[in-house]
Design a protein around this motif. Structure first.
Motif, mmCIF file in Angstrom:
data_model
loop_
_atom_site.group_PDB
_atom_site.id
_atom_site.type_symbol
_atom_site.label_atom_id
_atom_site.label_comp_id
_atom_site.label_asym_id
_atom_site.label_seq_id
_atom_site.Cartn_x
_atom_site.Cartn_y
_atom_site.Cartn_z
ATOM 1 N N PHE A 8 -48.865 2.529 -60.700
ATOM 2 C CA PHE A 8 -48.291 1.411 -61.435
ATOM 3 C C PHE A 8 -47.843 1.907 -62.808
ATOM 4 N N GLY A 9 -47.077 1.059 -63.487
ATOM 5 C CA GLY A 9 -46.751 1.322 -64.882
ATOM 6 C C GLY A 9 -45.371 1.893 -65.111
ATOM 7 N N VAL A 10 -44.842 1.607 -66.297
ATOM 8 C CA VAL A 10 -43.510 2.071 -66.681
ATOM 9 C C VAL A 10 -43.566 2.885 -67.973
ATOM 10 N N PHE A 11 -44.735 3.429 -68.288
ATOM 11 C CA PHE A 11 -44.895 4.261 -69.477
ATOM 12 C C PHE A 11 -44.488 5.685 -69.113
ATOM 13 N N THR A 12 -43.215 5.846 -68.836
ATOM 14 C CA THR A 12 -42.687 7.117 -68.357
ATOM 15 C C THR A 12 -41.608 7.617 -69.302
ATOM 16 N N LEU A 13 -41.403 8.916 -69.307
ATOM 17 C CA LEU A 13 -40.458 9.522 -70.241
ATOM 18 C C LEU A 13 -39.018 9.209 -69.847
ATOM 19 N N ARG A 14 -38.286 8.581 -70.764
ATOM 20 C CA ARG A 14 -36.878 8.287 -70.516
ATOM 21 C C ARG A 14 -36.025 9.495 -70.884
ATOM 22 N N GLU A 15 -35.011 9.715 -70.075
ATOM 23 C CA GLU A 15 -34.097 10.818 -70.352
ATOM 24 C C GLU A 15 -33.176 10.424 -71.500
ATOM 25 N N ALA A 16 -33.170 11.220 -72.556
ATOM 26 C CA ALA A 16 -32.313 10.941 -73.717
ATOM 27 C C ALA A 16 -32.156 12.229 -74.505
ATOM 28 N N GLN A 17 -31.339 13.109 -73.987
ATOM 29 C CA GLN A 17 -31.143 14.408 -74.608
ATOM 30 C C GLN A 17 -30.697 14.245 -76.055
ATOM 31 N N GLY A 18 -31.391 14.928 -76.955
ATOM 32 C CA GLY A 18 -31.021 14.873 -78.367
ATOM 33 C C GLY A 18 -31.772 13.832 -79.166
ATOM 34 N N GLU A 19 -32.423 12.880 -78.499
ATOM 35 C CA GLU A 19 -33.179 11.848 -79.201
ATOM 36 C C GLU A 19 -34.587 12.355 -79.502
ATOM 37 N N ASP A 20 -35.083 12.072 -80.707
ATOM 38 C CA ASP A 20 -36.445 12.460 -81.067
ATOM 39 C C ASP A 20 -37.460 11.598 -80.319
ATOM 40 N N ILE A 21 -38.694 12.094 -80.253
ATOM 41 C CA ILE A 21 -39.771 11.348 -79.612
ATOM 42 C C ILE A 21 -40.943 11.240 -80.574
ATOM 43 N N ILE A 22 -41.440 10.016 -80.742
ATOM 44 C CA ILE A 22 -42.627 9.769 -81.543
ATOM 45 C C ILE A 22 -43.705 9.207 -80.623
ATOM 46 N N PHE A 23 -44.813 9.926 -80.509
ATOM 47 C CA PHE A 23 -45.967 9.437 -79.761
ATOM 48 C C PHE A 23 -47.014 8.958 -80.754
ATOM 49 N N VAL A 24 -47.587 7.792 -80.507
ATOM 50 C CA VAL A 24 -48.669 7.274 -81.341
ATOM 51 C C VAL A 24 -49.794 6.848 -80.411
ATOM 52 N N GLY A 25 -50.974 7.436 -80.598
ATOM 53 C CA GLY A 25 -52.072 7.138 -79.685
ATOM 54 C C GLY A 25 -53.403 7.025 -80.386
ATOM 55 N N GLY A 26 -54.362 6.481 -79.653
ATOM 56 C CA GLY A 26 -55.728 6.373 -80.144
ATOM 57 C C GLY A 26 -56.677 6.251 -78.971
ATOM 58 N N GLY A 27 -57.893 6.763 -79.117
ATOM 59 C CA GLY A 27 -58.888 6.657 -78.060
ATOM 60 C C GLY A 27 -58.403 7.275 -76.762
ATOM 61 N N ALA A 28 -58.667 6.562 -75.650
ATOM 62 C CA ALA A 28 -58.254 7.055 -74.335
ATOM 63 C C ALA A 28 -56.756 6.927 -74.113
ATOM 64 N N GLY A 29 -56.037 6.371 -75.103
ATOM 65 C CA GLY A 29 -54.577 6.368 -75.042
ATOM 66 C C GLY A 29 -54.006 7.772 -75.030
ATOM 67 N N LEU A 30 -54.875 8.749 -75.255
ATOM 68 C CA LEU A 30 -54.481 10.148 -75.145
ATOM 69 C C LEU A 30 -53.980 10.481 -73.748
ATOM 70 N N ALA A 31 -54.566 9.863 -72.703
ATOM 71 C CA ALA A 31 -54.318 10.300 -71.326
ATOM 72 C C ALA A 31 -52.846 10.270 -70.923
ATOM 73 N N PRO A 32 -52.159 9.121 -70.976
ATOM 74 C CA PRO A 32 -50.764 9.126 -70.530
ATOM 75 C C PRO A 32 -49.850 9.939 -71.440
ATOM 76 N N ILE A 33 -50.172 9.991 -72.746
ATOM 77 C CA ILE A 33 -49.348 10.792 -73.658
ATOM 78 C C ILE A 33 -49.521 12.273 -73.343
ATOM 79 N N LEU A 34 -50.744 12.681 -73.032
ATOM 80 C CA LEU A 34 -50.971 14.066 -72.624
ATOM 81 C C LEU A 34 -50.179 14.385 -71.363
ATOM 82 N N ALA A 35 -50.113 13.429 -70.439
ATOM 83 C CA ALA A 35 -49.328 13.641 -69.217
ATOM 84 C C ALA A 35 -47.847 13.838 -69.555
ATOM 85 N N LEU A 36 -47.324 13.047 -70.489
ATOM 86 C CA LEU A 36 -45.914 13.180 -70.862
ATOM 87 C C LEU A 36 -45.662 14.524 -71.549
ATOM 88 N N LEU A 37 -46.574 14.951 -72.412
ATOM 89 C CA LEU A 37 -46.407 16.232 -73.092
ATOM 90 C C LEU A 37 -46.510 17.395 -72.112
#
Length: 347
Positions: free
Chosen positions: A202-231
């Motif tokens: 489930f879920g739509v927290f997936t990396l969008r294709e946007a060549q040239g656009e910067d990415i800002i990740f902001v996380g806390g606690g177990a919010g690390l998990a999906p961001i770690l997957a994206l990285l």
């Protein structure tokens, strides 16, 4: 199963059939349609939509913070709670055309516990191995529902890895809450070799294709998990967009996976990891950023008009970060978030 009815989604012109016994969101997911959603429990409002035609709709229990009574009277609904009893037309207020039709089939799976390791005083790194089926296809950043043994309840947890191709492994970072239904079971009773029932992805927290656009990740606690997957996915795919991961913790003991995140800075030359402590102790020996993570972002970033932002963590953090990122220039449509809820999951 009950009687089925037609649900048409505008402005995308997509129609599906929905069984009366299923919510609109669940039925859409099973048919490969990735509607925007978050908690699936009627608390986060990510799936809020407007009913254009038809009124025989009943909602499972939900929070009036997500759908106030006056909005319900005006015709708004929550797709994760909505059961339809006639043909309806629904206007999607929040959708992403890039991923709308890219849905993956929902599967039921059984997995075996490989390891349960504490990575902080209240975060556990849970590793499972799929038994049946041997592989589960998902996009990095998605989550599964894990059934709580001995109950009818499930809890939602994001995968920290990018796929299950290597040995059918699934990784999770789970926060242990006092009296948490799943996390207490995890911490006190679950053992290596035990089996768990899963449903997803489930879920739509997936990396969008946007060549040239910067990415800002902001996380806390177990919010690390999906961001770690994206990285991890970015490193595997060689994506070299400028990216910064601002991670907020209270004290030094609340940080984890620092070694891997620093290693990712080597693999991704345009990536920086910026941890911050809001309440460092004298014995922490901390010389990094101090303060709420939103204050740290504000100090470091001035113009984010060409950025995509991904937020994942406790609701107060997400709710504080969203308006700040808007003020810094991130377009609303490019702010993606997972906001943990108290009943939807303990992730």
């Amino acid at each position: 199963m009950g009687e089925k009815h037609r649900v048409r989604f505008e402005p995308v012109g997509i129609e599906i059939e929905v069984d009366e016994e299923q919510t609109v969101l669940r039925s859409a997911s099973e048919q490969g349609l990735m509607l925007m959603h978050g908690c699936k429990e009627g608390q986060c409002a990510a799936c809020k939509s407007f009913v254009l035609d038809g009124d025989d709709i009943e909602l499972d229990r939900y929070s009036t913070f997500a759908l106030p009574d006056y909005e319900k009277e005006e015709g708004f609904t929550l797709l994760c709670r909505a059961h339809v009893y006639e043909d309806v037309t629904i206007e999607l207020l929040n959708f992403d055309e890039e991923i709308l039709r890219s849905g993956l089939p929902i599967q039921n799976a059984v997995a075996e516990v490989v390891s349960i390791d504490p990575v902080t005083h209240d975060l556990r790194h849970l590793v499972l191995r799929l038994i049946e089926p041997a592989d589960l296809t998902f996009f990095p950043g998605q989550y599964v529902d894990i059934a709580v043994p001995g109950t009818d309840a499930t809890r939602s947890f994001s995968m920290a890895n990018t796929s299950s191709r290597e040995g059918g492994r699934l990784e999770f970072v789970i926060k242990v809450y006092p009296d948490g239904l799943f996390s207490s079971f995890l911490d006190e009773r679950l053992a290596v070799g035990d089996r768990l029932d899963l449903t997803g992805p489930f879920g739509v927290f997936t990396l969008r294709e946007a060549q040239g656009e910067d990415i800002i990740f902001v996380g806390g606690g177990a919010g690390l998990a999906p961001i770690l997957a994206l990285l991890r996915s970015m490193a595997e795919r060689g994506i070299d967009r400028r990216a910064v991961f601002y991670y907020g913790a209270r004290r030094r003991r609340d940080l984890c996976f620092e070694g891997e995140l620093k290693a990712l800075e080597e693999k991704l030359p345009n990536f920086r990891f910026v941890p911050a402590l809001s309440e460092p102790e004298d014995g922490d020996g901390w010389d990094g950023e101090v303060g709420l993570i939103t204050d740290v972002v504000k100090r470091h970033e001035q113009n984010l008009k060409r950025a995509h932002a991904y937020l994942c963590g406790p609701p107060p953090m997400v709710e504080a970060a969203m308006p700040l990122l808007g003020q810094l220039g991130v377009p609303d449509k490019h702010i993606y978030y997972d906001k943990f809820t108290t009943t939807g999951g303990e992730d």
